[in-house]
Every structure is written in C-alpha cells, then in structure tokens.
Design an enzyme around this catalytic site. Structure first.
Site, mmCIF file in Angstrom:
data_model
loop_
_atom_site.group_PDB
_atom_site.id
_atom_site.type_symbol
_atom_site.label_atom_id
_atom_site.label_comp_id
_atom_site.label_asym_id
_atom_site.label_seq_id
_atom_site.Cartn_x
_atom_site.Cartn_y
_atom_site.Cartn_z
ATOM 1 C CB CYS A 182 -3.590 -47.800 -85.386
ATOM 2 S SG CYS A 182 -2.411 -47.305 -86.651
ATOM 3 C CB CYS B 120 -2.212 -44.306 -85.774
ATOM 4 S SG CYS B 120 -2.705 -45.366 -87.127
ATOM 5 C CG ASP B 121 -3.271 -43.879 -81.861
ATOM 6 O OD1 ASP B 121 -3.256 -42.852 -82.561
ATOM 7 O OD2 ASP B 121 -4.255 -44.629 -81.767
#
Ligand code: NAP
Length: 345
Positions: free
Chosen positions: A170, A173-174
């Site tokens: 992701c 997300c990261d």
C-alpha cells in the site's frame, strides 16, 4: 443501529487485512457494541467497498432493512487509492478516501444497520442464512457477498519477515515513510504503475522490476511512468529474495532471460503482483472457480439460491470501482425480486 463512519488512511497490519476486513474477525468488532440479535434481516451485505455500499444503498432505498458488514476500513480498495480519475461525476478526480466517505454518508442517510466489523463464518446450509461475526450471529433471507480481493503475495524469502518493515502492498499508506529513499516496485500492471507514480512524490528513485519486457498497465499510466524521471525499469527480471536486517536493505533480482542474479539496494519493496479474491470463508459452501472467485449467473446469483455476489469477488475481469458499484446495484435489485418471490411461496 447507525454508526458514525469516518474514512481515514490506515495502513493495514498485513496485506490480507485489506480484504479480510470484510470477511474476518477484527479488533474493531469487539468495540462495536453490537450484539448478535434474534431478528431475521431481509438482507445481509458482506463488504464495505463500492459494491457492498452500493448494494446497501439500493436495498435500503428500496425499503429493505439490510445489515451491512463493512469491515473495519469502509471503502475497500478505494480507501487505499490516492486519486480516482475514472469514477464518473468527478471531472477533477477525487481522492479514494473522500469518495469512500461520500459513499458511506449516502448509504447511512437511508438508515441500514451498519457494523464496522468483519464476518467470521457464513452458513448457507440453513434457512434463514446465518452470518457470524465476533459480536454475534445474524440471520437473513438473502446475502450479498461483496468482499473484494486482496494483494497477492510473491511467497519469496524475506517477504513475510519484512512485511511492515520495508515490505508493503500500500503505497498510499506507507509511501510517506520513503521520503528521499530508494524503493522497488514489483509488478507491471495498473496497480504497480499507479502506485509507483504515487511513490515518486516521496522517493528519490522508484525502480519497477517486471518479469517481462512490456507492461500490462494501461496506456495512459505507461506514458506517465515512462515520462517520469524518478522511475527506472528493470525488465525481464524477478525478485527471488528480500534481504535486510532490522528493515529491508536490498532485493536479489534474477534476469529471467540470462539467469544472472544481482543485488539492488533499496529501503522499501512494494509488491503489486495481482489480487486474490477474499472467499476463504465461503469455500465448500458456494461454487468457486479455479482461482477462487464466486461463480454466479448473469443476475449475480451464486450457487445457493438467495446468495448473490458483486464486485471484484465475483468478477476478476474489470476490477473498476464503477463496475463494482454497478454490480452492487444489480445484486440489490435481484434480491428485491428474490424476496418478493419467496414471500409469494
Ligand atoms: P494485474 O493486472 O493482474 O497485474 C499483475 C502484475 O504483476 C502483472 O504485470 C504480472 O506480470 C505481475 N506478476 C504476477 N505474478 C507475478 C510474479 N509471481 N512475479 C512477478 N510478477 C508477477 O494486477 P493489478 O495491477 O493489481 O491490477 C488488478 C486489476 O485492477 C486489473 O484489472 C487492473 O486493471 C485494475 N486496476 C485498475 C486501476 C485503474 O484503472 N486506474 C488501478 C489499479 C488496478 P505479467 O504482466 O507478466 O502477467
């Protein structure tokens, strides 16, 4: 019972958690305050992505009182998508979490019962059907499964060991954690290229490693990627090991035409090698195809009458939010017909 949903970007603990949000137990379930009840719902919708939310919208607006399990991150895959440019009605594009939030708000307006938790088991051998989560067992005359899919793992050494410590599925997300770092993206499809482009906002270099010498991704994404000076391609190559100590430090790459292996130093590895349907809990109860997708007829009826499937869990061919939403609407309309039929019996 209505819940106040807020969509935010939350990095899932494991790649499976993204999809298993909708189908497996979650800590959030314990916090939901919901107890299994004795009522028999017209419909239970399992899944909180575009398919599940649209099914819930249509069903509630048609006067049913569905119970909806959204998983602990409503929105499904769009909640992890930075920008949606191909969802109609948003000429400037819209962020995935914003679109998901809007869908949740729209559904909530029509008052279905929504539980922000996952489903543990489903029993389609009894009538009414029984769907269990950690908060209890719930009954319904019809079920729409819209559990989507989750990122496939490569199954190579280092992948699980370093998951969350340099390995991710992701970028939304990261990606932030890789400012001015070098990252590797594995895969050549839309996900790999879209997420690779996203990573160029942070990373100093994005190396896309693909097993062939041409991409599977759509033309428009390819053009953008080839024009982006931060992206470099390593063709005809597979990663056979992810190396590191506390966190990832390198990948070992094998050229599939020459057989040569080399090390590429990297701080992060983003794996985008396709998706797997989230159907584990339905195995043995519904007909699944050889890849695990739920088999339906063209009216989205699964192999047990009264059970329907919509979105990516039913069709691997398109995997578009707009198509998932459309199939959620279709399934809800079919459930309406089905309930009228069984009421007449
Ligand atoms: P995908 O289209 O199935 O692509 C997977 C990629 O991973 C392919 O390039 C494949 O290589 C490679 N791959 C598979 N197994 C591998 C392995 N063991 N080792 C190395 N490489 C491997 O998956 P996706 O990119 O996640 O996309 C899934 C679906 O969602 C697609 O239908 C896609 O169009 C859709 N999607 C759409 C958008 C959008 O419209 N903006 C965004 C994201 C996803 P090969 O090419 O050699 O098979």
């Amino acid at each position: 019972m209505e819940m106040d949903f807020q969509i935010s970007l939350v990095a899932p603990a494991t790649p499976e958690a993204v999809a298993d949000d909708a189908v497996e137990d979650s800590d959030a379930a314990e916090d939901s305050g919901a107890d299994g009840d004795t009522s028999v719902y017209d419909l239970i919708v399992i899944g909180g992505g575009p398919a599940g939310l649209t099914a819930a919208l249509y069903a509630s607006r048609n006067g049913l009182d569905p119970l909806v399990f959204t998983g602990h991150m409503p929105g499904g895959q769009i909640a992890n998508t930075e920008r949606m440019e191909n969802y109609p009605g948003f000429p400037e594009g819209i962020s995935g979490p914003d679109l998901a939030q809007r869908m949740v708000e729209q559904v909530t307006k029509f008052g279905p019962t929504m539980l922000q938790e996952g489903v543990r088991t489903a029993d389609f051998s009894v009538r009414p059907f029984e769907i269990a989560s950690s908060s209890g067992t719930y009954k319904a005359h019809a079920v729409i499964i819209a559990t989507g899919s989750f990122p496939r793992r490569l199954g190579i050494k280092g992948e699980s060991e370093f998951f969350g410590r340099g390995v991710s599925t992701c970028a939304t997300c990261d990606g932030f954690f890789y400012r001015d770092r070098r990252v590797v993206v594995i895969g050549g499809g839309d996900s790999a290229i879209e997420e690779g482009l996203f990573l160029t906002k942070f990373a100093s270099e994005v190396i896309v490693i693909h097993r062939r010498d041409e991409l599977r991704a759509s033309e428009i994404l390819q053009k953008r990627a080839f024009a982006n000076p931060t992206i470099r391609f390593v063709w005809d190559s597979v990663v056979d090991e992810i190396l590191g100590e506390q966190t990832v430090t390198a990948v070992r790459v094998q050229n599939v035409t020459t057989g040569e292996t080399s090390l590429i130093d990297t701080d992060g590895v983003f794996v985008y090698v396709g998706l797997v349907p989230a159907t584990k809990i339905f195995r043995g109860q519904l007909e699944l195809d050889s890849s695990g997708y739920i088999v339906t007829d063209r009216l989205l009826r699964a192999s047990v009458p009264g059970v329907y499937a919509a979105g990516d869990v039913q069709s691997p061919s398109f995997r578009q939010a707009v198509i998932a939403a459309g199939s959620g609407a279709m399934a809800a309309m079919e459930v309406d017909r089905y309930l009228a039929e069984i009421a007449d019996d």
